[in-house]
Design a protein around this motif. Sequence first.
Motif, short mmCIF file in Angstrom:
data_model
loop_
_atom_site.label_atom_id
_atom_site.label_comp_id
_atom_site.label_asym_id
_atom_site.label_seq_id
_atom_site.Cartn_x
_atom_site.Cartn_y
_atom_site.Cartn_z
N VAL A 28 -2.72 7.12 3.99
CA VAL A 28 -3.24 8.36 4.57
C VAL A 28 -4.73 8.49 4.26
O VAL A 28 -5.51 8.88 5.13
N ILE A 29 -5.13 8.14 3.05
CA ILE A 29 -6.55 8.20 2.70
C ILE A 29 -7.34 7.24 3.59
O ILE A 29 -8.38 7.60 4.13
N ARG A 30 -6.85 6.03 3.76
CA ARG A 30 -7.53 5.06 4.62
C ARG A 30 -7.66 5.59 6.05
O ARG A 30 -8.72 5.52 6.66
N ASP A 31 -6.56 6.15 6.56
CA ASP A 31 -6.58 6.69 7.92
C ASP A 31 -7.56 7.85 8.05
O ASP A 31 -8.26 7.97 9.05
N LEU A 32 -7.60 8.72 7.03
CA LEU A 32 -8.54 9.85 7.06
C LEU A 32 -9.98 9.37 7.07
O LEU A 32 -10.80 9.84 7.85
N VAL A 33 -10.28 8.44 6.19
CA VAL A 33 -11.66 7.96 6.06
C VAL A 33 -12.11 7.25 7.34
O VAL A 33 -13.24 7.39 7.77
N GLN A 34 -11.21 6.52 7.97
CA GLN A 34 -11.56 5.75 9.16
C GLN A 34 -11.45 6.56 10.45
O GLN A 34 -11.86 6.08 11.50
N SER A 35 -10.91 7.76 10.39
CA SER A 35 -10.69 8.56 11.60
C SER A 35 -11.99 9.05 12.19
O SER A 35 -12.78 9.72 11.54
N SER A 36 -12.20 8.71 13.46
CA SER A 36 -13.40 9.21 14.13
C SER A 36 -13.11 10.53 14.84
O SER A 36 -14.03 11.20 15.29
N GLY A 37 -11.84 10.91 14.92
CA GLY A 37 -11.46 12.15 15.60
C GLY A 37 -11.54 13.38 14.72
O GLY A 37 -11.40 14.50 15.22
N LEU A 38 -11.75 13.20 13.42
CA LEU A 38 -11.83 14.34 12.50
C LEU A 38 -13.27 14.57 12.06
O LEU A 38 -14.03 13.62 11.88
N ARG A 39 -13.59 15.84 11.88
CA ARG A 39 -14.91 16.17 11.32
C ARG A 39 -14.99 15.64 9.89
O ARG A 39 -13.98 15.49 9.21
N MET A 51 0.85 -1.18 0.00
CA MET A 51 0.00 0.00 0.00
C MET A 51 0.90 1.24 0.00
O MET A 51 1.86 1.31 0.75
N THR A 52 0.58 2.21 -0.83
CA THR A 52 1.39 3.43 -0.91
C THR A 52 1.08 4.36 0.25
O THR A 52 0.08 4.19 0.95
N ASP A 53 1.95 5.35 0.44
CA ASP A 53 1.73 6.35 1.49
C ASP A 53 0.39 7.07 1.29
O ASP A 53 -0.34 7.31 2.25
N ARG A 54 0.09 7.42 0.04
CA ARG A 54 -1.17 8.10 -0.24
C ARG A 54 -2.36 7.25 0.16
O ARG A 54 -3.31 7.72 0.79
N GLU A 55 -2.32 5.97 -0.20
CA GLU A 55 -3.43 5.07 0.14
C GLU A 55 -3.58 4.91 1.64
O GLU A 55 -4.70 4.88 2.16
N VAL A 104 -8.95 14.09 1.76
CA VAL A 104 -8.89 13.15 0.64
C VAL A 104 -8.74 13.91 -0.68
O VAL A 104 -7.94 13.52 -1.53
N HIS A 105 -9.47 15.00 -0.84
CA HIS A 105 -9.34 15.81 -2.06
C HIS A 105 -7.91 16.29 -2.24
O HIS A 105 -7.35 16.20 -3.33
N MET A 106 -7.31 16.80 -1.17
CA MET A 106 -5.95 17.35 -1.28
C MET A 106 -4.91 16.26 -1.53
O MET A 106 -3.90 16.52 -2.17
N ILE A 107 -5.15 15.06 -1.06
CA ILE A 107 -4.21 13.97 -1.33
C ILE A 107 -4.33 13.51 -2.78
O ILE A 107 -3.32 13.26 -3.45
N LEU A 108 -5.54 13.45 -3.28
CA LEU A 108 -5.75 13.03 -4.67
C LEU A 108 -5.38 14.11 -5.67
O LEU A 108 -5.05 13.81 -6.82
N HIS A 109 -5.46 15.38 -5.25
CA HIS A 109 -5.14 16.52 -6.12
C HIS A 109 -4.16 17.43 -5.39
O HIS A 109 -4.54 18.50 -4.91
N VAL A 165 1.26 14.65 1.03
CA VAL A 165 1.50 13.22 0.84
C VAL A 165 1.55 12.95 -0.65
O VAL A 165 0.64 13.26 -1.39
N ARG A 166 2.65 12.37 -1.11
CA ARG A 166 2.83 12.09 -2.54
C ARG A 166 2.86 10.60 -2.79
O ARG A 166 3.29 9.83 -2.05
#
Length: 77
Positions: free
Chosen positions: A7-18, A1-5, A26-31, A76-77
Amino acid sequence: MTDREEVIRDLVQSSGLRATCRVVGVHMILHPQPQTAMEVARTTGLNRRTVTNALNELMELHIVSKDHHGLWVGEVR
């Protein structure tokens, strides 16, 4: 799994973030190219102030940063 993937997984699963932080993150990681908060707001369909708040929160987590022109950049690249 890449660093981008990871970080995206961690962001999506994070309950501590709005949800808006997760969407903007996710938008900023993909773009990762330099963008204004208004450009991110238009792309995501969110309010500019909401996006700015999310970007500031993501900057504390080292997911985004500002370049020398003051534009937001995904780290994250």
